[in-house]
Design a protein around this motif. Structure first.
Motif, PDB file in Angstrom:
ATOM      1  N   ASN A  36       0.807  -1.224   0.000  1.00 12.18           N
ATOM      2  CA  ASN A  36       0.000   0.000   0.000  1.00 12.18           C
ATOM      3  C   ASN A  36       0.842   1.276   0.000  1.00 12.18           C
ATOM      4  O   ASN A  36       0.340   2.364   0.249  1.00 12.18           O
ATOM      5  CB  ASN A  36      -0.976   0.009   1.179  1.00 12.18           C
ATOM      6  N   THR A  55      -0.996   2.059  -6.328  1.00 10.61           N
ATOM      7  CA  THR A  55       0.129   2.936  -6.022  1.00 10.61           C
ATOM      8  C   THR A  55       0.864   3.314  -7.300  1.00 10.61           C
ATOM      9  O   THR A  55       0.785   2.612  -8.306  1.00 10.61           O
ATOM     10  CB  THR A  55       1.126   2.265  -5.053  1.00 10.61           C
ATOM     11  N   TYR A  93     -10.440  11.438  -5.468  1.00 16.66           N
ATOM     12  CA  TYR A  93      -9.773  11.324  -4.168  1.00 16.66           C
ATOM     13  C   TYR A  93     -10.317  12.329  -3.154  1.00 16.66           C
ATOM     14  O   TYR A  93     -10.386  12.044  -1.951  1.00 16.66           O
ATOM     15  CB  TYR A  93      -8.261  11.500  -4.333  1.00 16.66           C
ATOM     16  N   GLY A 103      -9.646   5.462   1.428  1.00 17.85           N
ATOM     17  CA  GLY A 103      -8.577   5.041   0.529  1.00 17.85           C
ATOM     18  C   GLY A 103      -7.689   4.031   1.218  1.00 17.85           C
ATOM     19  O   GLY A 103      -7.568   4.037   2.448  1.00 17.85           O
ATOM     20  N   VAL A 159      -1.231   8.289   0.959  1.00 20.91           N
ATOM     21  CA  VAL A 159      -1.705   9.423   0.168  1.00 20.91           C
ATOM     22  C   VAL A 159      -0.654   9.885  -0.839  1.00 20.91           C
ATOM     23  O   VAL A 159      -0.967  10.177  -2.000  1.00 20.91           O
ATOM     24  CB  VAL A 159      -2.121  10.589   1.091  1.00 20.91           C
ATOM     25  N   ARG A 175      -0.540   7.624  -4.047  1.00 15.52           N
ATOM     26  CA  ARG A 175      -1.779   7.288  -4.750  1.00 15.52           C
ATOM     27  C   ARG A 175      -1.609   7.352  -6.265  1.00 15.52           C
ATOM     28  O   ARG A 175      -1.044   8.289  -6.809  1.00 15.52           O
ATOM     29  CB  ARG A 175      -2.893   8.247  -4.334  1.00 15.52           C
ATOM     30  N   SER A 176      -2.149   6.362  -6.924  1.00 20.54           N
ATOM     31  CA  SER A 176      -2.094   6.311  -8.378  1.00 20.54           C
ATOM     32  C   SER A 176      -3.113   7.252  -9.002  1.00 20.54           C
ATOM     33  O   SER A 176      -4.267   7.308  -8.571  1.00 20.54           O
ATOM     34  CB  SER A 176      -2.362   4.881  -8.858  1.00 20.54           C
ATOM     35  N   ALA A 178      -7.497   4.270  -8.687  1.00 18.00           N
ATOM     36  CA  ALA A 178      -7.831   4.663  -7.317  1.00 18.00           C
ATOM     37  C   ALA A 178      -8.493   3.489  -6.603  1.00 18.00           C
ATOM     38  O   ALA A 178      -9.527   2.988  -7.044  1.00 18.00           O
ATOM     39  CB  ALA A 178      -8.772   5.863  -7.321  1.00 18.00           C
TER      40      ALA A 178
END
Length: 354
Positions: free
Chosen positions: A126, A152, A270, A281, A285, A288-289, A293
């Motif tokens: 993650n 990610t 997001y 999520g 943070v 984050r991709s 998401a």
């Protein structure tokens, strides 16, 4: 009305690309022949292949910089093997950020020593590991730029004197990068560039031919380069649709334009995930991709209600990967902003009803 397609791959494609591809299946170039029944050696298709390869270099700003473009078969999974076959002499370094990098590591171990410089497996992938070091004596360093399953994305890439190899299957052509820092890029077309069936390889030619093993012809980059991606029959339809998609992207304004659109989509979703108490999520943070998401419900008893609302709103492909569950919104280049807004509207409606 077409559904809002958040599928992780095969991905959403531009409507105009689908229309042109459909027409070509019936009558290609007004020759009264289908695209999928002409010879791949014909002038018509050779022109398609040449245009597709040229567009790749143009969009990535790699023209005249010693790179060759290939459209091969076997998906990124074959590239896990092919990369090592062509580059791994003694030792290679890998960053493990998820399922696909794990599979790449497994294949590369067949050819030499592997150094796993860092891994995020300890937290179910993650986050993206940082502050790792790459040994100076490796044949290359391999990473995965975007992790479709876990959501990610690498925001920066390490400096290394060794060749830099990257699996960009799920975020190729989505954001500006200095692509000249990479010595080999590969990407399955079906994540962000075209239909399933072809795989893009962009390789700096001077990194090849430095190992002494015998490489089977079908797995030898130099063989495919020598035959202009025509060593065997290419995936004619997949290459053609990829070419159309690259043309579509160029006409929009290229990667600088689509990057801004993609960021707007990601920011919209997001923001709602963080604001709405019913959602959470699942990745760090800062990692984050923008493309994928991933999120979960904070109250699983609402799942059936939410799923029904998604279906009623015409939202497709939002289920998370079978290995992690939850939800995954894949927001590839061709996904319009209004589709993300439709998802946000459903999330807000669920909050009002709860």
């Amino acid at each position: 009305m077409k559904k809002h397609n958040f599928s992780a791959g095969p991905c959403i494609l531009p409507e105009e690309v689908l229309q042109k591809a459909a027409e070509a299946v019936i009558n290609f170039n007004n020759d009264d022949l289908s695209l999928i029944e002409i010879s791949h050696r014909s002038k018509s298709f050779v022109a398609v292949m040449e245009k597709a390869r040229s567009l790749v270099l143009e969009l990535l700003d790699l023209e005249g910089k010693g790179y060759k473009v290939l459209f091969l078969q076997g998906g990124a999974s074959t590239q896990f093997l092919m990369t090592a076959y062509n580059l791994l002499h003694k030792k290679a370094a890998y960053l493990n950020t998820g399922t696909w990098s794990g599979k790449a590591i497994k294949e590369a171990k067949l050819f030499g020593e592997l150094v796993e410089v860092a891994s995020s497996k300890d937290q179910n992938f993650n986050y993206i590991p940082k502050d790792y070091s790459i040994p100076e004596d490796v044949d290359y360093f391999h990473c995965t730029s975007n992790n479709t399953i876990f959501g990610t994305q690498m925001k920066s890439f390490p400096q290394t004197e060794s060749p830099l190899v990257c699996d960009m299957s799920s975020d190729i052509f989505s954001r500006r990068l200095d692509f000249s820092k990479f010595d080999l890029i590969y990407a399955g077309a079906q994540k962000n560039m075209g239909p399933a069936g072809t795989t893009l390889i962009v390789v700096k030619e001077d990194i090849l031919g430095k190992i002494d093993r015998v490489i089977p012809s079908m797995l030898d980059y130099q063989v495919h380069i020598g035959k202009d991606s025509m060593f065997n029959t290419p995936s004619v339809f997949a290459v053609y649709v990829s070419m159309l998609t690259l043309e579509w992207l160029k006409d929009l304004g290229g990667i600088p334009f689509i990057e801004k659109v993609n960021q707007k989509k990601a920011d919209l979703l997001y923001t709602e995930i963080d604001r709405n108490p019913l959602f959470k999520g699942v990745v760090a943070v800062e990692d984050r991709s923008v493309m994928n998401a991933t999120f979960v419900l904070t109250n699983e008893s609402l799942k059936d209600t939410f799923d029904t609302m998604l279906k009623d709103a015409g939202i497709n492909g939002l289920n998370g990967h079978r290995s992690v569950g939850g939800y995954r919104a894949s927001m590839y280049n061709a996904l319009p902003l209004h589709s993300v807004q439709a998802l946000v509207d459903v999330m807000q409606e669920l909050e009002r009803k709860s």
